[in-house]
Structures are given as C-alpha cells and as structure tokens.
Design a protein around this motif. Structure first.
Motif, PDB file in Angstrom:
ATOM      1  N   PRO A 205       0.807  -1.234   0.000  1.00 56.65           N
ATOM      2  CA  PRO A 205       0.000   0.000   0.000  1.00 56.65           C
ATOM      3  C   PRO A 205       0.841   1.286   0.000  1.00 56.65           C
ATOM      4  N   ASP A 206       2.082   1.225   0.493  1.00 60.42           N
ATOM      5  CA  ASP A 206       2.913   2.445   0.511  1.00 60.42           C
ATOM      6  C   ASP A 206       3.591   2.699  -0.837  1.00 60.42           C
ATOM      7  N   GLY A 207       3.336   1.850  -1.830  1.00 60.44           N
ATOM      8  CA  GLY A 207       3.915   2.056  -3.157  1.00 60.44           C
ATOM      9  C   GLY A 207       5.235   1.327  -3.362  1.00 60.44           C
ATOM     10  N   GLN A 208       5.766   0.739  -2.294  1.00 64.19           N
ATOM     11  CA  GLN A 208       6.997  -0.036  -2.413  1.00 64.19           C
ATOM     12  C   GLN A 208       6.696  -1.408  -3.006  1.00 64.19           C
ATOM     13  N   VAL A 209       7.666  -1.936  -3.743  1.00 60.91           N
ATOM     14  CA  VAL A 209       7.539  -3.285  -4.291  1.00 60.91           C
ATOM     15  C   VAL A 209       8.624  -4.150  -3.655  1.00 60.91           C
ATOM     16  N   ARG A 210       8.213  -5.233  -2.994  1.00 61.88           N
ATOM     17  CA  ARG A 210       9.172  -6.123  -2.346  1.00 61.88           C
ATOM     18  C   ARG A 210       8.793  -7.570  -2.636  1.00 61.88           C
ATOM     19  N   GLN A 211       9.815  -8.414  -2.812  1.00 62.75           N
ATOM     20  CA  GLN A 211       9.514  -9.821  -3.054  1.00 62.75           C
ATOM     21  C   GLN A 211       8.960 -10.458  -1.788  1.00 62.75           C
ATOM     22  N   SER A 212       7.798 -11.073  -1.923  1.00 61.84           N
ATOM     23  CA  SER A 212       7.112 -11.652  -0.764  1.00 61.84           C
ATOM     24  C   SER A 212       6.238 -12.812  -1.213  1.00 61.84           C
ATOM     25  N   ASP A 213       5.806 -13.590  -0.228  1.00 57.16           N
ATOM     26  CA  ASP A 213       4.766 -14.586  -0.449  1.00 57.16           C
ATOM     27  C   ASP A 213       3.449 -14.030   0.096  1.00 57.16           C
ATOM     28  N   ILE A 214       2.355 -14.511  -0.468  1.00 59.32           N
ATOM     29  CA  ILE A 214       1.035 -14.120   0.029  1.00 59.32           C
ATOM     30  C   ILE A 214       0.224 -15.392   0.245  1.00 59.32           C
ATOM     31  N   ALA A 215      -0.315 -15.533   1.462  1.00 55.50           N
ATOM     32  CA  ALA A 215      -1.180 -16.677   1.757  1.00 55.50           C
ATOM     33  C   ALA A 215      -2.631 -16.234   1.748  1.00 55.50           C
ATOM     34  N   ILE A 216      -3.456 -17.027   1.074  1.00 57.40           N
ATOM     35  CA  ILE A 216      -4.892 -16.756   1.003  1.00 57.40           C
ATOM     36  C   ILE A 216      -5.621 -17.931   1.648  1.00 57.40           C
ATOM     37  N   SER A 217      -6.529 -17.612   2.574  1.00 58.62           N
ATOM     38  CA  SER A 217      -7.354 -18.655   3.180  1.00 58.62           C
ATOM     39  C   SER A 217      -8.802 -18.287   2.946  1.00 58.62           C
ATOM     40  N   ASP A 218      -9.508 -19.143   2.237  1.00 61.52           N
ATOM     41  CA  ASP A 218     -10.872 -18.845   1.804  1.00 61.52           C
ATOM     42  C   ASP A 218     -10.878 -17.496   1.082  1.00 61.52           C
ATOM     43  N   SER A 219     -11.642 -16.520   1.562  1.00 64.49           N
ATOM     44  CA  SER A 219     -11.764 -15.278   0.783  1.00 64.49           C
ATOM     45  C   SER A 219     -10.727 -14.221   1.151  1.00 64.49           C
ATOM     46  N   LEU A 220      -9.897 -14.481   2.167  1.00 65.22           N
ATOM     47  CA  LEU A 220      -9.053 -13.422   2.735  1.00 65.22           C
ATOM     48  C   LEU A 220      -7.549 -13.612   2.523  1.00 65.22           C
TER      49      LEU A 220
ATOM     50  N   THR B 151      -4.304 -13.755   4.348  1.00 69.31           N
ATOM     51  CA  THR B 151      -4.037 -14.055   5.764  1.00 69.31           C
ATOM     52  C   THR B 151      -2.581 -13.840   6.169  1.00 69.31           C
ATOM     53  N   GLN B 152      -1.657 -13.924   5.191  1.00 69.54           N
ATOM     54  CA  GLN B 152      -0.245 -13.665   5.516  1.00 69.54           C
ATOM     55  C   GLN B 152       0.436 -12.992   4.332  1.00 69.54           C
ATOM     56  N   ILE B 153       1.364 -12.072   4.637  1.00 70.54           N
ATOM     57  CA  ILE B 153       2.226 -11.484   3.613  1.00 70.54           C
ATOM     58  C   ILE B 153       3.643 -11.481   4.177  1.00 70.54           C
TER      59      ILE B 153
END
Lengths: 426, 426
Positions: free
Chosen positions: A14-29, A31-33
C-alpha cells in the motif's frame, strides 16, 4: 488452512513499495504477507510476476459492450439520438445478461476485480456478476423524465432488497438516478427518500459536459453540484461520475459532503467532454477513483489504460510533469477506487485481513525490461494483456490467461450474434 | 511462386475499408490481394484475424530502452541533468547493440515493421536492426555544442556510406542534427553541406517545448522553423520530430518546404511538453506520422498506444469529438508514417507491389466483440499484445507471438544486467 499460496512474487504494498514476498490466502481473505512456509492447496510460482491489488472500475455501463465500435467520432447528441438510444430500445433482459458477461470477461482478463455498473435489466446483470465470481456494485439507472420513472424507483427498491450483499457479499447495490438533466428536483427528492428508507448510497453522473452545467445554471441558478447539495442528494453517500466541469466552489462542497468521484479520462477524451480538475480534487482531499465508462464511449474496459491516461493527461493539460505521478494514478485505480465504492475497508489493497482481490502480471516481456522501478513499469509501460492470474474473494477467475468461470467461446458467439442483431433492428 | 499466403483474413485496405481477402507474398513483395487459389510454401489461416500494414514508428531513440523506468515524473532539465545524461555517459557500443535489440523485440511484438532512430554508436544499432529483419531509418545524433561535434559529422558520413541501402535495402540512413538549441547555425550549415554532398535527408527535433521556441526567438529573432528555413536545412528533405509549439506562420513554411512531422503524443503528454496542432497540420496538407520517442520518456514503444492517443488527445484538446477520426489516426501510424520516412512508395500500405510489411492481429478476445467496425476496434479497443504475426520484407519476424530472429530469453537476461549496471555506475 491456506487455500492459495502466491510464492516469490514482486508485491506492490500500500505504501507504493515493491518487495519480493509470499502471500497466503485462506478462503476469501489475505491471511499472511511475507515469508510463508506452510503448505497450501494450490501454489502459484510468482517469480518474475508483479502482484497488485485488483483494479476497481468505478463507473461503467457493462452491457453497452454490445455497442462497442458501432458508432464513433460523432457529436454527443447525434451519437445518442441517432445511434445509441434507438439501439438500446431493442435491448432485452437476455441481451443485458450476455453484454454484462462480455464486460466481465474483458474486465477479468485485464485485471479488474470489482466494478460499479449503472444500467437496466439489473437482475440479469447481477446474475452475470454472481455467476462470474467478480465483485460488483450495481445500480438500476433511473431517468425521472422517462415514462418508466416510477417503475424504475420500484425496481430499484426490489433490486436492492434482492441483491444487496448478494453472491456471498460480493454484490452491493446503489440507487442510480442518471443525472440532474434527466432527473428533475422532485424526482431526486423521491430518490433521497428511498435512499433514507433503505440506507442505500447513490451513483449519479454529475457535471460531465460544459453545456450540462450551463443549462443547469440557467434553469436553477446554480451548478449541478450546488443543486445536489440543496436537494440533499449528498446526504446519503454519493459516487459522482465525471465531475469534469466543477468550480472551486463545487470542489469545496464535494469535499464537505464527502462526495467520491469516478474519473473517466478515456471517455472524457474520446467524447471531447473536457479535462476534470483531478489534481485540485486530490489536493482538496477528495476521494477520486477511475472508471472506463461504457464500451460504446471508450471503447474498451481496460483499467490500465485509464490509469495511464490519468497519469499522462493531467501532466500535459497542466504543463506539469509532476501532476499525478505513478503512485497517485495506481492508488486511484485500486485503493481510492475501492473507497469510492464504499469498499475501502475490504478491497483495493494487498493487506492482511483484506479480501483476496488480486491481479498478477507476467513480467517476462521486453516492455518490462530493465526493471529499474516496477511501479513505473506498471504505470507507463505495461499492457493489460500481461495479466496472468486474477483472484477475487479468494477464488481464481483467471488462471494463466484462461477464464475459469466463463465459457469464452460460447460468450463470443452469443455476443457477436446479439450485437449485430440489435443494430439491424434499430 | 508464392512464399507466404495469408488466407481468409479481414484486410484493411488503403481506403479504410475492411474486406475479407487473401494476400499472396512472393519474396519481399505483396503480389496478389483478393482470392488466391495457388499453392504456397507457407499458408497462414487468418480467419478471425485483422491484417493491417505494419506500424511505422517515425521517431525513437531505440537504445534508451535501457533507461526505461529509471526516472519518471520529473521536470525535464532535472531529468536530463541528474539522471539521463550521467547514465548515458556510461553507455558502450555493446550496450547500444543490446538496447537497440530490446527496442526492436518490443516493436516487432507490438506490430511495428519500420522505425526511425536517432542515437549514437549507430553501426551497432544498424547491426541489431540488420540481424532482426526489421526495416529502419537510422541517424547518428549530432550535437554541435558537444566536444564530439566534428567527429559526429565524420561518423555520420561514414555511417551513411556503409549502411545506406544496407541489409537488402531494409536500412536507410539520415543525418541527425539533434536540435537548433544543441546545433548552432554554423554547425547546421556544415550539416547541410554534408546532406548535399551525400544526397542524404535530415532527422531533427524541432519546437518540442515552449521554452525552446522562446529561447530561439530571443537569440535569433525567429522561431526554430523559420531559422531552419533560413539556414537551408529544409532544402534536403526533413523529418521533424515533435513540432509542438508551431505558429500558423511556421505551418505555412512547413507546408511550403514539405517538412514531414513525427508526432509523439505519449512523450509530449508524459513530459508535459504541450499538444501539437496536428489537426491544423493535417488540414494544411502536411505529412504527419507518429512516433513513440525513446522508452525513457514514454515508457514503451507501443505504436497502437500512440495511434489511440493521437485519436483521443486532440479530441479533448479541441473539445471536438470529430478531431482526428479513426481513419486519420491509423493512416498516421502507417501510410503517413512511411511517407514521413521517405518510404511512402514501398511500405505503409497493403497494396500490390508494396513490400510485404504486415501486422496481423488476433481478434478472438472479448475486447474485439461485437465487430461492428474493425477500424474502430483497432483504434479504440485493441491491444498491441493481440499482435499474432509480423512480416517484414516478406519474412516472418513474429510467428504466433514468438520472435523468430531474436533469442528473447538471452536478450532479457542481457538487458536486465546491463540496465542495472549503467545506473549503478552513474
């Protein structure tokens, strides 16, 4: 349990920065970045991919895709009176269902995860949205000067009761009085009464053309914005499309009444409506999202194109290369757009506990190289056709460029036939 | 013998009409258009495809792709002095080779078959163009105020002798004095002497910014256009990039001297240079092509985007929805562009005996439906990423979205590394 794991992507925070990360999705949300080590039902390798919040299209008339390329390069009233209105007379509920599905297919393929629509036969539009898995904010367009004026109010009420929070909460409903020049004050009063009764917000066209504003001044002695304030329209939460011809006084009212704006640079350019004072609105702290408007006046539903036009049009119009920098344009297309639709707390950001409404761009193409700055590449170089994967409400709607909920072949065959037929009848 | 047969495509004819036809290509030329029944070495099924003349990019600095996304949203002089010029100091001949190959890869993939370049280390740029199979009009950029001023003249002469009509005639050479503000009158005189000696045409930046014109008025008492006329620069055939700030008197001179214009709407918007009076130029009968300018100021080399901006920017700027209709914009991107480069008799049209420089769009996507009007779809709805096949000089350079003459994987790896390295050094 993680349902989808996005692994090793370049993530736009959201701050406009781009960083390599993983994103976890559980059902509709979401849940982790960060770094996620757990297992998941589905893992998507996101190396060389840019992960952003899905685009929010804050203003369109989805089923008008059926009139795409039918009439261009014409004066507005000539276009409406000799082409669009006669053709719209022939529209059936089935046409609106298929035209809306066409719009949704195009939007998903170009990275849009949420859209605001104003049209008619809205239960059929809602059916298309519900089936597709996209998020939508729908309004039955109402014209107070039309013979169907009271019927439109009744339909809006029924539509609200049936579809508000429908499709697992993906669909919300607004009231859609078309514009001050098609809805006289007494009709707008009825709309506000209905808005108060239902607790519904309002989606309306305001101050799109200079002549609209001049006519309003002549008839009511005030601008459309000032007239809306007087009539109490702004007391229920308003999404105002266009706002091209607004004065500093209008902007002060909009700020005071928390009016949210749907800016449509492509439509405003093609129809020669003018250039909205978006830098002034942003400086005043007004929420401005971006929209494509209908495909008959754009002629596509490509939000990346709107984002780029927003970044470039205001620079040349103000002769200021710092007007609307990349970050501001991307925010308008995502988080500000979500806020404009009253969904700022659930979508428009890659953030924990937000809905998993996510667009993933493939970057292994010449126009994404070198990668000095991914936000700049997205804003000024990318193509919407680079969109590889789209997730809405935690479900994959586009998987390696393929639609998962829409039968594209059948869709194209249906809309090809229906589009031609509508024109031949008119 | 037919080498390539394009079967059952929707073909854009020079009059703007689209009709289903076959196209036969023999060696480098279009030999038949209509119904072709003979056999061919290669048949491409073009059902649901739109066949147009390849785009002609009339102004770019190809190797500046290496600076794509490095510096945006800045004031022009700040951008040049603190970012671009220091980084350009580090450029090597090898960098220019790879940067030019990156530009060519991007251009081929987005449907461009011919481009005009102005930069330095031009033998290396020419090598990249020759190897790729694209058509190119190359100029060694010359700055009269630089320490390398005389060396640049000598290099230009050698480059002309070595590369004019090179690569089977695909490469032509122009002289490239950068601009009046970097080339004093005595230097431009030397350029005209060289032009006369070689029979070479001239590619120059003219009247891009308001301050350039004001400075020229102050220093020489006349506009850049009037100054060029006085110096005899226009006597050798001139391709003038930008021409944003030109007066009616300037336009009269340009018409009289047959100056051809490279209009760069994307660059002019992003750098906030202003809006060129293109409708006035076209009305005066001046040849206007379109260009992307360099990727550092655009930030891509997508000619379809320029075509669309040309159609949309002038509408909103003139508040006239009929300014630059679809046909005019497409002509600027194709036939007018070819004419601007002095190649109007061999490329830019789907026409018998013209070079087979052809771009084929895949139309089986939602944004190409319904198909009321293919010219409108191309202008206002298509994506450059819909480009399926590209043919230059009768050879297939893009085959079902895959480059045939460039190793994309190696290219992206090279330019990723080189781009980062240039910035780290500066």
């Amino acid at each position: 349990m993680i349902t989808i794991l996005l692994k090793d992507g370049d993530v736009l925070y959201p701050d406009g920065q781009v960083r390599q990360s993983d994103i976890a999705i559980s059902d509709s949300l979401i849940t982790q970045i960060g770094t996620v080590t757990e297992q998941a039902d589905r893992i998507i390798n996101c190396q060389n991919k840019l992960i952003i919040p899905g685009f929010v299209n804050t203003h369109t008339h989805a089923a008008m895709t059926l009139f795409r390329s039918y009439a261009d390069d014409m004066m507005l009233m000539d276009w409406l009176q000799t082409k669009i209105w006669p053709a719209e007379e022939n529209l059936t509920a089935d046409d609106v269902y298929w035209g809306t599905q066409l719009a949704i297919a195009e939007m998903i393929k170009s990275g849009t995860t949420c859209f605001a629509d104003m049209y008619f036969f809205m239960p059929d539009a809602a059916k298309a949205a519900a089936e597709s898995g996209i998020r939508a904010v729908l309004a039955r367009g109402m014209a107070g000067i039309a013979p169907t004026a009271n019927q439109a109010l009744a339909e809006s009420e029924n539509f609200y009761k049936e579809w508000q929070h429908g499709a697992d909460g993906r669909i919300t409903v607004m009231l859609g009085p078309h514009a001050p020049y098609t809805c006289p004050p007494e009709y707008l009063k009825k709309v506000t009464v209905l808005a108060a009764k239902l607790g519904a917000q309002i989606h309306i066209h305001l101050s799109e053309t200079a002549s609209e504003v001049a006519d309003c001044q002549k008839q009511y002695g005030k601008s459309p914005i000032a007239l809306m304030q007087e009539l109490g329209v702004f007391d229920y939460g308003v999404l105002a499309a266009h706002c091209v011809h607004v004065s500093p006084e209008d902007i002060a009212i909009m700020k005071d009444k928390k009016v949210r704006v749907a800016h449509n640079p492509g439509s405003n350019m093609k129809l020669a409506s003018g250039v909205a004072p978006v830098p002034d609105m942003l400086q005043a702290g007004i929420c401005v999202g971006l929209g494509t408007d209908g495909a008959a006046s754009n002629n596509n539903l490509d939000m990346l194109e709107e984002l780029r036009l927003a970044a470039m049009l205001h620079k040349v119009h103000r002769l200021d290369p710092l007007a609307i920098p990349a970050k501001a344009a991307v925010d308008m297309a995502t988080s500000q757009g979500a806020e404009a639709l009253g969904l700022g707390n659930i979508t428009g950001k890659i953030q924990r506990a937000y809905k998993a409404d996510i667009t993933i761009f493939e970057m292994q193409e010449p126009h994404w190289y070198p990668r000095h700055d991914q936000l700049s590449l997205l804003t000024y170089a990318a193509s919407a056709r680079d969109v590889h994967t789209v997730i809405v409400d935690g479900k994959i709607l586009l998987d390696n460029h393929q639609l998962t909920t829409i039968d594209q072949e059948r869709l194209l065959s249906e809309v090809g036939r229906r589009g031609m037929s509508l024109i031949n009848k008119s």
